[in-house]
Design a protein around this motif. Structure first.
Motif, PDB file in Angstrom:
ATOM      1  N   VAL A  26       5.279 -38.338  -2.052  1.00  0.00           N
ATOM      2  CA  VAL A  26       6.048 -37.395  -1.235  1.00  0.00           C
ATOM      3  C   VAL A  26       6.688 -36.324  -2.116  1.00  0.00           C
ATOM      4  CG1 VAL A  26       8.077 -37.156   0.256  1.00  0.00           C
ATOM      5  CG2 VAL A  26       6.426 -38.978   0.676  1.00  0.00           C
ATOM      6  N   MET A  27       7.215 -36.699  -3.261  1.00  0.00           N
ATOM      7  CA  MET A  27       7.888 -35.727  -4.122  1.00  0.00           C
ATOM      8  C   MET A  27       6.907 -34.724  -4.726  1.00  0.00           C
ATOM      9  SD  MET A  27      10.892 -36.446  -3.478  1.00  0.00           S
ATOM     10  CE  MET A  27      11.809 -35.336  -4.524  1.00  0.00           C
ATOM     11  N   SER A  28       5.627 -35.044  -4.728  1.00  0.00           N
ATOM     12  CA  SER A  28       4.633 -34.093  -5.231  1.00  0.00           C
ATOM     13  C   SER A  28       4.099 -33.188  -4.112  1.00  0.00           C
ATOM     14  CB  SER A  28       3.474 -34.837  -5.899  1.00  0.00           C
ATOM     15  OG  SER A  28       2.771 -35.604  -4.937  1.00  0.00           O
TER      16      SER A  28
ATOM     17  N   SER B 299      17.189 -37.598   0.287  1.00  0.00           N
ATOM     18  CA  SER B 299      18.517 -37.068   0.627  1.00  0.00           C
ATOM     19  C   SER B 299      19.441 -37.066  -0.583  1.00  0.00           C
ATOM     20  CB  SER B 299      19.131 -37.843   1.787  1.00  0.00           C
ATOM     21  OG  SER B 299      19.278 -39.206   1.478  1.00  0.00           O
ATOM     22  N   GLU B 300      19.251 -38.018  -1.488  1.00  0.00           N
ATOM     23  CA  GLU B 300      20.058 -38.044  -2.711  1.00  0.00           C
ATOM     24  C   GLU B 300      19.678 -36.892  -3.634  1.00  0.00           C
ATOM     25  OE1 GLU B 300      20.575 -41.043  -6.463  1.00  0.00           O
ATOM     26  OE2 GLU B 300      20.438 -41.937  -4.482  1.00  0.00           O
ATOM     27  N   LYS B 301      18.382 -36.618  -3.746  1.00  0.00           N
ATOM     28  CA  LYS B 301      17.922 -35.506  -4.589  1.00  0.00           C
ATOM     29  C   LYS B 301      18.462 -34.171  -4.090  1.00  0.00           C
ATOM     30  CE  LYS B 301      15.580 -37.079  -7.960  1.00  0.00           C
ATOM     31  NZ  LYS B 301      16.152 -36.960  -9.282  1.00  0.00           N
ATOM     32  N   LYS B 302      18.570 -34.020  -2.787  1.00  0.00           N
ATOM     33  CA  LYS B 302      19.096 -32.781  -2.199  1.00  0.00           C
ATOM     34  C   LYS B 302      20.618 -32.803  -2.092  1.00  0.00           C
ATOM     35  CE  LYS B 302      15.155 -30.792  -1.515  1.00  0.00           C
ATOM     36  NZ  LYS B 302      14.779 -29.548  -2.135  1.00  0.00           N
ATOM     37  N   LYS B 303      21.235 -33.899  -2.544  1.00  0.00           N
ATOM     38  CA  LYS B 303      22.693 -34.074  -2.505  1.00  0.00           C
ATOM     39  C   LYS B 303      23.239 -33.829  -1.099  1.00  0.00           C
ATOM     40  CE  LYS B 303      23.245 -33.016  -7.342  1.00  0.00           C
ATOM     41  NZ  LYS B 303      23.746 -32.129  -8.339  1.00  0.00           N
TER      42      LYS B 303
ATOM     43  N   LYS C   4       9.371 -31.509   5.758  1.00  0.00           N
ATOM     44  CA  LYS C   4       9.259 -32.137   7.078  1.00  0.00           C
ATOM     45  C   LYS C   4      10.195 -33.340   7.187  1.00  0.00           C
ATOM     46  CE  LYS C   4       4.483 -30.789   7.999  1.00  0.00           C
ATOM     47  NZ  LYS C   4       3.112 -31.271   8.140  1.00  0.00           N
ATOM     48  N   LEU C   5      10.243 -34.149   6.139  1.00  0.00           N
ATOM     49  CA  LEU C   5      11.129 -35.323   6.147  1.00  0.00           C
ATOM     50  C   LEU C   5      12.594 -34.897   6.160  1.00  0.00           C
ATOM     51  CD1 LEU C   5       9.185 -37.668   3.722  1.00  0.00           C
ATOM     52  CD2 LEU C   5       9.604 -38.076   6.154  1.00  0.00           C
ATOM     53  N   LEU C   6      12.936 -33.865   5.394  1.00  0.00           N
ATOM     54  CA  LEU C   6      14.313 -33.356   5.393  1.00  0.00           C
ATOM     55  C   LEU C   6      14.698 -32.799   6.761  1.00  0.00           C
ATOM     56  CD1 LEU C   6      14.528 -31.642   1.907  1.00  0.00           C
ATOM     57  CD2 LEU C   6      15.898 -33.570   2.700  1.00  0.00           C
ATOM     58  N   ALA C   7      13.772 -32.089   7.391  1.00  0.00           N
ATOM     59  CA  ALA C   7      14.045 -31.554   8.732  1.00  0.00           C
ATOM     60  C   ALA C   7      14.244 -32.693   9.725  1.00  0.00           C
ATOM     61  CB  ALA C   7      12.900 -30.649   9.170  1.00  0.00           C
TER      62      ALA C   7
ATOM     63  N   GLU D 286      11.043 -49.887   2.402  1.00  0.00           N
ATOM     64  CA  GLU D 286      10.443 -48.927   1.477  1.00  0.00           C
ATOM     65  C   GLU D 286      10.552 -47.491   2.002  1.00  0.00           C
ATOM     66  OE1 GLU D 286       6.624 -50.697   0.795  1.00  0.00           O
ATOM     67  OE2 GLU D 286       7.483 -52.108  -0.644  1.00  0.00           O
ATOM     68  N   ILE D 287      10.375 -47.298   3.295  1.00  0.00           N
ATOM     69  CA  ILE D 287      10.517 -45.952   3.856  1.00  0.00           C
ATOM     70  C   ILE D 287      11.986 -45.542   3.842  1.00  0.00           C
ATOM     71  CG2 ILE D 287      10.241 -44.552   5.949  1.00  0.00           C
ATOM     72  CD1 ILE D 287       7.598 -46.036   6.431  1.00  0.00           C
ATOM     73  N   MET D 288      12.894 -46.475   4.070  1.00  0.00           N
ATOM     74  CA  MET D 288      14.324 -46.160   3.970  1.00  0.00           C
ATOM     75  C   MET D 288      14.681 -45.764   2.539  1.00  0.00           C
ATOM     76  SD  MET D 288      15.649 -46.173   6.937  1.00  0.00           S
ATOM     77  CE  MET D 288      17.382 -46.094   6.534  1.00  0.00           C
ATOM     78  N   LYS D 289      14.077 -46.421   1.549  1.00  0.00           N
ATOM     79  CA  LYS D 289      14.301 -46.037   0.149  1.00  0.00           C
ATOM     80  C   LYS D 289      13.825 -44.603  -0.091  1.00  0.00           C
ATOM     81  CE  LYS D 289      14.032 -50.641  -1.878  1.00  0.00           C
ATOM     82  NZ  LYS D 289      13.218 -51.589  -2.668  1.00  0.00           N
ATOM     83  N   LEU D 290      12.690 -44.255   0.492  1.00  0.00           N
ATOM     84  CA  LEU D 290      12.173 -42.895   0.376  1.00  0.00           C
ATOM     85  C   LEU D 290      13.159 -41.891   0.968  1.00  0.00           C
ATOM     86  CD1 LEU D 290       9.946 -40.683  -0.006  1.00  0.00           C
ATOM     87  CD2 LEU D 290       9.149 -41.343   2.290  1.00  0.00           C
ATOM     88  N   LEU D 291      13.639 -42.158   2.175  1.00  0.00           N
ATOM     89  CA  LEU D 291      14.563 -41.242   2.838  1.00  0.00           C
ATOM     90  C   LEU D 291      15.871 -41.124   2.057  1.00  0.00           C
ATOM     91  CD1 LEU D 291      13.940 -42.282   6.555  1.00  0.00           C
ATOM     92  CD2 LEU D 291      13.018 -40.297   5.324  1.00  0.00           C
TER      93      LEU D 291
END
Length: 141
Positions: free
Chosen positions: A111-113, A16-20, A120-123, A7-12
């Motif tokens: 997380v998206m809200s 990353s997909e949203k930010k392309k 932080k996750l992207l960094a 589930e956390i891998m799905k989040l990551l």
């Protein structure tokens, strides 16, 4: 516990997909060296016109060698060995520890809200990919 990892891998992957995000593997130096060597050899064999021909051939060969080196980050994340995924999940848990969630959909929504948590996750992802995988991050198409 494997459920939490998935589930956390799905989040990551979602973030990353949203930010392309794509990872550019660092092979451009090799392509540049091939171009330079071919131009040098061309110059030795054919003089000034040989430099032009050698540089062109070397440039094409270098481009071919480095093509296809960009991969979407979600694909890279899902191809990681389980031990590496676990390390990544542990780092993400340190960021999302205060969220109360039951499944990946709810976690992604929470997380998206929260823009600060996304950053932080992207960094964390960027640091992992650049330091551990030796890749460069690119955004967009």
């Amino acid at each position: 516990m494997p459920n939490v990892v998935n589930e956390i891998m799905k989040l990551l992957c979602y973030i990353s997909e949203k930010k392309k995000m794509k990872a550019a593997i660092k092979h451009s130096m090799r392509g540049a060296m091939v171009t330079g060597i071919m131009a040098f050899v061309g110059g030795l064999v054919g003089g000034p016109p040989g430099i032009a021909v050698g540089g062109t051939v070397g440039g094409l060969l270098g481009a071919w060698m480095t093509s296809g080196q960009f991969k979407p980050v979600p694909q890279i994340l899902m191809e990681l060995p389980p031990a590496e995924q676990q390390k990544l999940v542990n780092e993400a848990k340190a960021i999302i520890w205060n969220l109360d969630w039951t499944d990946a959909i709810q976690l992604i929504s929470l997380v998206m809200s929260n823009e600060a948590m996304q950053q932080k996750l992207l960094a964390m992802l960027t640091t992992y990919i650049t330091k551990k995988l030796g890749a460069e991050i690119c955004y967009g198409d």
